[in-house]
Enzyme design. Structure first.
Site, short mmCIF file in Angstrom:
data_model
loop_
_atom_site.label_atom_id
_atom_site.label_comp_id
_atom_site.label_asym_id
_atom_site.label_seq_id
_atom_site.Cartn_x
_atom_site.Cartn_y
_atom_site.Cartn_z
CB ALA A 155 -0.99 -0.04 1.17
CB CYS A 156 0.57 4.45 1.80
SG CYS A 156 -0.90 5.10 1.01
CB SER A 157 4.69 1.57 3.65
OG SER A 157 4.31 2.53 4.59
#
Ligand code: CO8
Length: 373
Positions: A155-157
């Site tokens: 995801a966002c990481s």
């Protein structure tokens, strides 16, 4: 152990973009039509009325003014409200590989690297358009790179976690030079009929070259002093899209299969986690927060970034201390902190310290402390 450096980054953005006004006009036309169509059911309480969206709310709540779109066609059409992507044959370069190659070539040029120098390719992002063959292997072939490649989803990481894997490989000597790419094609996963989420994301592609300091010839190299990652399970940001829909007879395009979140809870829970994570990483390396010249933070929400910076610094950040790219790019899933790094690092001088940090779904937080060579 090899000393590891970031020797180049690349940033590719699509030509097309959608402004808040365009997006809101489309959503409001859809919602108004829905409310008229179901007026009776809404009056009797059987159906909930769809609330209207507002461009002023979006900018104030998120800092977003527009978002880039890989394919704008279809998004604003209230009979469709999703991109109309042309299908590509198996022997054509896939959409995500194409986005990846654009950013990768830029990063390679900045780092003075040819395909022959690279021996590991990671494609890491919030979604890949297929399970296999890996987009990374397709990119590897398109660029003529020997060695190996694989895809990662965090995801966002995704971008920072990929850089951690790159760092480990170069430090240990299992790779000489890693190309880590984030082709964030987010718009096909957005529910443009959901007022709470329709404005959040944009499409972009970023790339980073990481290598041993022995081989670095870039005049803008950044030594990686340390990496830190943490994950903590949360259902507050979720997408249930996946191959099991075929077997469990659920609608593969239902609302729960698209991005959805409890944004308020995310805000409250992630800000303190991220601020604490950043402080501990910096201090673990023997520095204090005031030693850090720049914070290249994940770009989900301007209020979140300002709160995290304030918690860390004990004051408002100066202009450019924690740069914001949300106004132009919106939330680009994992690419946000890399966009900020790409656009806002050249004014720093040898010895200056900075931190690249992502935070988001999972929850996941990933960071790297870097020093200008
Ligand atoms: N227009 C007008 N009003 C609105 C709108 C709108 N579009 N949306 C909500 N409102 C209203 C609400 O109904 C509410 O009204 P009331 O007070 O009457 O109930 C009021 O505005 C305030 O609503 P919220 O409390 O929800 O508003 P917030 O100030 O909290 O802002 C945000 C909402 C912007 C979503 C904010 O909570 C936020 O950004 N939180 C952080 C979320 C975050 O960082 N999430 C990370 C997601 S990214 C990630 O992890 C990657 C996932 C993988 C990528 C996916 C690619 C597709």
């Amino acid at each position: 152990m090899h000393t590891v450096v970031i020797s180049g980054t690349g940033l590719w953005k699509p030509e097309e973009f959608v402004t808040n006004d365009e997006l809101v006009a489309s959503y409001n036309a859809y919602a108004s039509r829905f409310n008229e169509q179901y007026a009776e059911a809404i009056t009797s309480g059987d159906t909930a009325e769809l609330p209207l969206s507002s461009a002023e709310f979006i900018e104030k709540a998120s800092g977003i003014k527009q978002r880039y779109t890989y394919c704008k066609e279809g998004i604003l059409d209230i009979d469709r409200m999703r991109p109309l992507l042309p299908v590509r044959a198996d022997d054509e370069l896939s959409h995500q590989a194409e986005m990846a190659v654009y950013a990768a070539r830029q990063a390679m040029t900045v780092a003075n690297k040819t395909a022959a120098d690279i021996d590991m390719v990671i494609v890491s992002c919030a979604y890949t358009q297929r399970a296999y063959p890996a987009i990374a292997i397709e990119v590897q072939q398109a660029l003529g790179i020997e060695g190996f490649g694989f895809d990662m989803l965090v995801a966002c990481s995704a971008a920072t976690f990929a850089l951690h894997r790159a760092y480990d490989a170069v430090a240990a000597g299992s790779a000489r030079c890693v190309l880590a790419i984030n082709p964030e094609l987010t718009t096909p996963q957005i529910n443009f009929k959901d007022r709470d989420a329709h404005f959040i994301f944009g499409d972009v592609s970023t790339a980073v070259i990481m290598e041993s300091s022995d081989t670095c010839t870039s005049d803008n190299g950044w030594e990686v002093l340390g990496t830190q990652a943490v994950t903590q399970y949360s259902n507050n940001i979720r997408s249930n899209f996946g191959y099991l829909s075929y077997a469990d007879d659920t609608d593969p395009y239902a609302d729960d299969k698209l991005f959805h979140q409890n944004g308020r809870k995310v805000f409250k829970e992630v800000c303190p986690m991220a601020a604490e994570h950043l402080r501990t990483q910096v201090e673990k390396l023997g520095f204090s927060v005031s030693d850090i010249k720049r914070w290249w933070l994940h770009q989900a929400n301007i209020n979140m970034n300002e709160l995290i910076a304030r918690r860390l610094l004990g004051r408002d950040p100066d202009t450019n201390e924690a740069p914001i790219v949300l106004d132009e790019y919106a939330n680009t899933a994992s690419a946000g902190s890399i966009i900020a790094f790409n656009l806002y690092n050249e004014d720093l001088v040898s010895g200056d310290l900075g931190v690249i940090c992502s935070f988001g779904a999972g929850y996941s937080i990933g960071s790297l402390v870097v020093k200008k060579r």
